[in-house]
Design an enzyme around this catalytic site. Structure first.
Site, PDB file in Angstrom:
ATOM      1  N   GLU A 171      -2.243 -10.677  14.544  1.00  0.00           N
ATOM      2  CA  GLU A 171      -1.494  -9.779  15.434  1.00  0.00           C
ATOM      3  C   GLU A 171      -2.248  -8.473  15.709  1.00  0.00           C
ATOM      4  O   GLU A 171      -2.069  -7.847  16.741  1.00  0.00           O
ATOM      5  CB  GLU A 171      -0.103  -9.476  14.876  1.00  0.00           C
ATOM      6  CG  GLU A 171      -0.149  -8.820  13.521  1.00  0.00           C
ATOM      7  CD  GLU A 171       1.224  -8.477  12.923  1.00  0.00           C
ATOM      8  OE1 GLU A 171       2.185  -8.280  13.675  1.00  0.00           O
ATOM      9  OE2 GLU A 171       1.305  -8.395  11.687  1.00  0.00           O
ATOM     10  N   THR A 216       1.592  -7.961  -1.093  1.00  0.00           N
ATOM     11  CA  THR A 216       1.418  -7.983   0.360  1.00  0.00           C
ATOM     12  C   THR A 216       1.039  -9.391   0.780  1.00  0.00           C
ATOM     13  O   THR A 216       0.168 -10.013   0.173  1.00  0.00           O
ATOM     14  CB  THR A 216       0.333  -7.020   0.847  1.00  0.00           C
ATOM     15  OG1 THR A 216      -0.041  -7.415   2.176  1.00  0.00           O
ATOM     16  CG2 THR A 216      -0.925  -7.065   0.004  1.00  0.00           C
ATOM     17  N   ILE A 217       1.701  -9.904   1.796  1.00  0.00           N
ATOM     18  CA  ILE A 217       1.288 -11.211   2.303  1.00  0.00           C
ATOM     19  C   ILE A 217      -0.073 -11.104   2.985  1.00  0.00           C
ATOM     20  O   ILE A 217      -0.741 -12.098   3.190  1.00  0.00           O
ATOM     21  CB  ILE A 217       2.314 -11.813   3.294  1.00  0.00           C
ATOM     22  CG1 ILE A 217       2.490 -10.944   4.535  1.00  0.00           C
ATOM     23  CG2 ILE A 217       3.650 -12.083   2.641  1.00  0.00           C
ATOM     24  CD1 ILE A 217       3.100 -11.730   5.690  1.00  0.00           C
ATOM     25  N   ASP A 218      -0.481  -9.881   3.335  1.00  0.00           N
ATOM     26  CA  ASP A 218      -1.719  -9.696   4.096  1.00  0.00           C
ATOM     27  C   ASP A 218      -2.978  -9.783   3.245  1.00  0.00           C
ATOM     28  O   ASP A 218      -4.084  -9.853   3.779  1.00  0.00           O
ATOM     29  CB  ASP A 218      -1.691  -8.347   4.824  1.00  0.00           C
ATOM     30  CG  ASP A 218      -0.648  -8.313   5.911  1.00  0.00           C
ATOM     31  OD1 ASP A 218      -0.341  -9.382   6.464  1.00  0.00           O
ATOM     32  OD2 ASP A 218      -0.129  -7.227   6.223  1.00  0.00           O
ATOM     33  N   GLU A 276       0.809  -1.203   0.000  1.00  0.00           N
ATOM     34  CA  GLU A 276       0.000   0.000   0.000  1.00  0.00           C
ATOM     35  C   GLU A 276       0.860   1.279   0.000  1.00  0.00           C
ATOM     36  O   GLU A 276       0.592   2.204  -0.769  1.00  0.00           O
ATOM     37  CB  GLU A 276      -0.908  -0.019   1.238  1.00  0.00           C
ATOM     38  CG  GLU A 276      -2.170   0.762   1.086  1.00  0.00           C
ATOM     39  CD  GLU A 276      -2.361   1.654   2.304  1.00  0.00           C
ATOM     40  OE1 GLU A 276      -1.749   1.363   3.343  1.00  0.00           O
ATOM     41  OE2 GLU A 276      -3.096   2.644   2.197  1.00  0.00           O
ATOM     42  N   GLN A 298       6.625 -16.388   8.274  1.00  0.00           N
ATOM     43  CA  GLN A 298       5.520 -16.262   7.317  1.00  0.00           C
ATOM     44  C   GLN A 298       5.888 -15.425   6.093  1.00  0.00           C
ATOM     45  O   GLN A 298       5.179 -15.431   5.091  1.00  0.00           O
ATOM     46  CB  GLN A 298       4.299 -15.622   7.992  1.00  0.00           C
ATOM     47  CG  GLN A 298       3.727 -16.454   9.114  1.00  0.00           C
ATOM     48  CD  GLN A 298       2.803 -15.626  10.012  1.00  0.00           C
ATOM     49  OE1 GLN A 298       1.640 -15.445   9.711  1.00  0.00           O
ATOM     50  NE2 GLN A 298       3.336 -15.113  11.110  1.00  0.00           N
ATOM     51  N   ARG A 334      -0.707 -22.081  25.838  1.00  0.00           N
ATOM     52  CA  ARG A 334       0.633 -21.735  25.355  1.00  0.00           C
ATOM     53  C   ARG A 334       0.537 -20.861  24.118  1.00  0.00           C
ATOM     54  O   ARG A 334      -0.195 -21.190  23.174  1.00  0.00           O
ATOM     55  CB  ARG A 334       1.423 -22.986  24.981  1.00  0.00           C
ATOM     56  CG  ARG A 334       1.853 -23.836  26.134  1.00  0.00           C
ATOM     57  CD  ARG A 334       3.160 -23.277  26.712  1.00  0.00           C
ATOM     58  NE  ARG A 334       3.522 -23.971  27.936  1.00  0.00           N
ATOM     59  CZ  ARG A 334       3.025 -23.669  29.137  1.00  0.00           C
ATOM     60  NH1 ARG A 334       2.142 -22.699  29.275  1.00  0.00           N
ATOM     61  NH2 ARG A 334       3.420 -24.326  30.193  1.00  0.00           N
ATOM     62  N   ARG A 365      -3.986 -29.277  25.974  1.00  0.00           N
ATOM     63  CA  ARG A 365      -3.594 -27.892  26.104  1.00  0.00           C
ATOM     64  C   ARG A 365      -4.393 -26.980  25.197  1.00  0.00           C
ATOM     65  O   ARG A 365      -4.926 -27.398  24.179  1.00  0.00           O
ATOM     66  CB  ARG A 365      -2.150 -27.755  25.648  1.00  0.00           C
ATOM     67  CG  ARG A 365      -1.213 -27.613  26.780  1.00  0.00           C
ATOM     68  CD  ARG A 365       0.168 -27.469  26.237  1.00  0.00           C
ATOM     69  NE  ARG A 365       1.104 -27.809  27.307  1.00  0.00           N
ATOM     70  CZ  ARG A 365       2.305 -28.263  27.105  1.00  0.00           C
ATOM     71  NH1 ARG A 365       2.737 -28.472  25.890  1.00  0.00           N
ATOM     72  NH2 ARG A 365       3.092 -28.522  28.134  1.00  0.00           N
TER      73      ARG A 365
END
Lengths: 341, 341, 341, 341
Positions: free
Chosen positions: C222, C125-127, C103, C274, C266, C162
């Site tokens: 994230e 973009t990997i996004d 961008e 990535q 965890r 877990r």
């Protein structure tokens, strides 16, 4: 013969391959009966168990985890557990117990053996730090996962002129860091066996940048620690949430390098991906051989022993011998890597 | 010191890792000069060579193939080549030659050594059939490729009730078939070391179908052959184009099984994919250690020797010893697999 | 024609495939000359460039990173950079500039285009959050890496009862979390597009444990954040070293879940793995097509436009349109996943 | 609602992901009941079926094959099967049938739909040749497997100066060859859509060798065939065992190239590995979305329709439309590849 089997301790790719091999050899090879206890020694203590037949282990060779479940036993409960386990094993008519586990499990196994329960152990640890065996299954998979991560990080570090700090598993022994560092071409490797000098790492990175190689990858075992005085940050191990793990050595070293170098340094903490998933072919073969030999040892009455890889063959070694000391990385292995600090 | 290096024989993942390691240890560790000969002994005979510096081996650790190129030397030309090679090595001021190659290359290396040329050999074969070393690099990668193929074939065989015959490399020794067969959970494994009974395979498949497991995977080494009289097709090895390879044992066994079982049997011939591409972490580490120790041996004057894995350590063994006999799969390794052989 | 090419912004698997494709199409297809600028717009500003011929792009199709290097341009310097870039592009006789970037890069490209420089953009973009194109290269690779990690974590979570919290990339858009969460079978997915309720996640995990499924995997972008009041920890984003990243949402959510559930949770922070390494086949094909069409557009004089995937075809769309708004995950895509959001 | 589901035709990675998604959406989302028929239409004809609950589809998302089994239905039996299927579906109280299959299955589905059975189809083929949908699941996995093989073969071809001919699947459409050829950087690609000129391939290889690039990789779809008169061998399709497959186009083209070039040319026939094993993330997501939308369509009463990917969204399209013509590779897609065709 009636064989009990259980898996205990941290996860490790290849556990299912051992279980499958024990069942194949025992049931199809000897006409034995195999009883699986659930969640490690807990299942033996609580009486949770099930019969394992050929169909129960169909399709599990390549699967991570363990179909029996696992758990860690607190050291404090060991002696008590030992008595109960012995009694239960007898109640269930178990002729021999095959516990598959790491150092803690093998220590418990040794106590059970000393207490008179027929035991054949199978060593298990991704850390490869059990004495008396050349290798343990799970280690090759962990090294493979870490190496692939380093392969990926190298291209991105190079394109963006960055320092990458990759933290891999290994609290007390640095085998994973050593071998994945060598295989991934890490420019620095930090092991628990040798306190590292931050100065040395800083100098190495600066020399690389001076030569036009404007990136570096450093592989650090989670149990590595800096030489005295080398890193001020080393004391502050607890973060504001009280979680020590948020500021492991990988994060702290990246922060320190960034501060000293004035260049971007990024930590990558591989964590539990190293413990899970499909085992490599190497680990499946080793795990399968361990399972086969454990059953053979049971039939020979080789109790108190565990399977071990020695060169190209599987031998039986005393469990007692295997748990006396951790197998750490010797200096001559660090020399071969030429990147250990 | 001036070190010559060359790669010869069939392709093998890890060759570049050895070259890189030799250059790193020699140039950065000892201040040596390294000369690479192109396309194996041909480059030594024709005088095609180039200096190898740290930058020349940057980024090749994980790359398949060999940056030096390779070629096979005809046995007939060996003796003549030996003389010329010796002379050329002297002309170029080579203090020691490090040939990286398989049985043929090591035999040539031994002749050169006997003729007085300082030689340190590095064994190489995906087939893992060189004596005196526990393993060779390239083997683990080949086994990994074959295992992944078998993992894929198993799911499709199961869903479609098929017999799959997977032909893997191994002309004289069945190590790849043995280990990938074990890791891939093959129900039958056919090795060059033991003529296989088609009857046994047919019976195994029929028993599986009877038990409701309506598929089977059979792993066959390219050098495997049926016991006498077991397969009528075995004589017709040449197809109508005169190409023997069109009717390898994989294709023929699948046809025979289909005929006898009256069920679909499909051959899959893995071929050269087993020889190429990124080496596994295991192979990169072993190749790197071999390269490091070859340079150390050169500096110690350990000539006529080759690097070898013995347990967890790298030792130097006489090349002469390594080339006397092929390392084949012993019977006790077949027992551990518990597949039909 | 003289074509300039540069790569800017964060790393993204497939950049080299675009560069290679531009050079192949321009040089071999049209007889053009291609000039590569180093380290993004910085190289254009500083005059660091080199000619790119067929040999320069040989063997880079499958390699991560970018042979041209990359850098991020500060927004503040954009306008100034724009003028200088335009002048330099003219000095070097560039007929058209092909910037490959995200961008920020495309915004700069648009300014350059408005200022009169012939521009054909290639989005990166990997996004996957650039508007006007169905997908961007790099995204499929990032999703693949995250999915493989989740596959591995699932087996270990299951064996050890877990909760695993996997933090993947995606600051403003949750595409990676959505698709890797779906592909990895995550039981909860948290995206930047919708503040998540910790209560909902707690309830989901408790219901799973009640049903005997004693593990859970939660995939969190994230940039995801809890709904107001849902997590007390959300304010304390700075750790004791002043590094915000040490306590990203993955770490904080795992701590919060552990506290509320009374079960081990965890965090695994995938980070830069990535962004690097070998692109998937999908990304190589898309990147190659983008490069080819960028050169064709340049020859047609389609300036101010960028390549875009629309259905199965590559179209040219105005850069201006693509940079007006981020492409975020719409509600109906979350419905299809049926995980807890 | 009572939903029947079955999988038919050749194997395809992602079938289990569809089944899982149908069960999740139907059982957990709508409170439906799901009945799975075994081995495709055969199970419907023979009455072999079982109830599918959440637990039955646990852990199958990433697994190749199909837990329901599959089979091919002979065209001759279609009409008869249609009547029986309709009756049985009614007997079992099936409100809607979701057949997951390729062109043959969808043709049968259409007949069933015309005969009055409520049908919602899910298209499936690794060949990507079904009209009306941008992509089908399974295709991405097949392309990935073929690309990885080509990556491996390239390094070995380069080191040993060889021509490699890789035969991939695709009897009537060349999508796998096109995309894996592009992703693997093949120098020649041969598709069923355009008869190839052997002369063109020979010239390309010779030009490469002349330029010092002493290797070439050619990707050929199993259904590709030479232009008239181009290859004398094309008539002799039956080998001495009467097995046509022993001399597929890959083998024949390699033999022909070796003859004309006087250089080693090796065929590699990938075969069934392209059909099996873990699906890629892309295929798992697409399969999951198809399953979800099939259930939604069933609840809306959208019968006679099948799921389709259009751009980024899933639409419902008439099955009748999808089965009228195969989707083949258009000329402009070949142009983008710039390999020799």
């Amino acid at each position: 013969m009636r064989i009990g089997v259980l898996t205990a301790g941290g996860d490790c790719p290849g556990l299912n391959a051992v279980i499958r091999s024990v069942v194949h050899r025992a049931v199809a090879g000897h006409g034995d009966e195999v009883i699986g206890f659930e969640d490690g020694f807990k299942g033996l203590l609580d009486g949770r168990h099930r019969k394992l037949d050929l169909d129960d282990v169909s399709g599990i060779l390549a699967r991570g985890g363990t179909i029996l479940g696992s758990s860690r036993l607190e050291r404090a409960r060991l002696r008590e557990a030992c008595e109960t386990s012995k009694d239960h094993a007898r109640d269930y008519g178990i002729d021999v117990l095959i516990p598959i586990g790491g150092e803690g499990t093998l220590t418990a196994a040794r106590m059970l053996s000393d207490a008179g329960l027929p035991i054949v152990g199978v060593p298990k640890t991704i850390d490869n730090d059990i004495s008396s065996t050349d290798r343990t299954f799970g280690f090759d998979t962990a090294v493979g996962v870490a190496t692939e991560a380093m392969d990926r990080l190298k291209t991105t570090a190079e394109s963006h002129q960055r320092v990458m700090v990759v933290e891999v598993m290994g609290r007390h022994a640095g085998w994973i860091a050593l071998e994945s560092g060598m295989a991934g071409g890490a420019h620095g490797i930090c092991l628990p066996e040798r306190p590292f000098e931050v100065d040395g790492l800083v100098k190495m990175v600066e020399e690389r940048f001076a030569r036009g190689k404007k990136f570096a990858v450093i592989c650090v075992a989670e149990g590595a620690h800096p030489a005295e005085g080398a890193m001020d940050y080393q004391k502050g191990e607890i973060d504001q949430y009280g979680h020590e793990r948020f500021a492991g050595i990988g994060n702290r070293l990246a922060a320190e390098l960034e501060r000293r170098l004035g260049k971007e340094a990024r930590p990558v903490i591989l964590g539990h991906v190293q413990r899970g998933g499909t085992p490599t072919a190497y680990d499946r073969v080793l795990a399968t051989r361990f399972g086969w030999h454990a059953v053979e040892a049971a039939h020979r009455g080789d109790f108190g022993m565990m399977t071990a890889l020695r060169g190209t063959d599987i031998s039986m070694v005393p469990i007692a011998e295997a748990v006396t000391a951790l197998k750490t990385v010797p200096a001559h292995r660090m020399d071969e890597a030429e990147s250990v600090f």
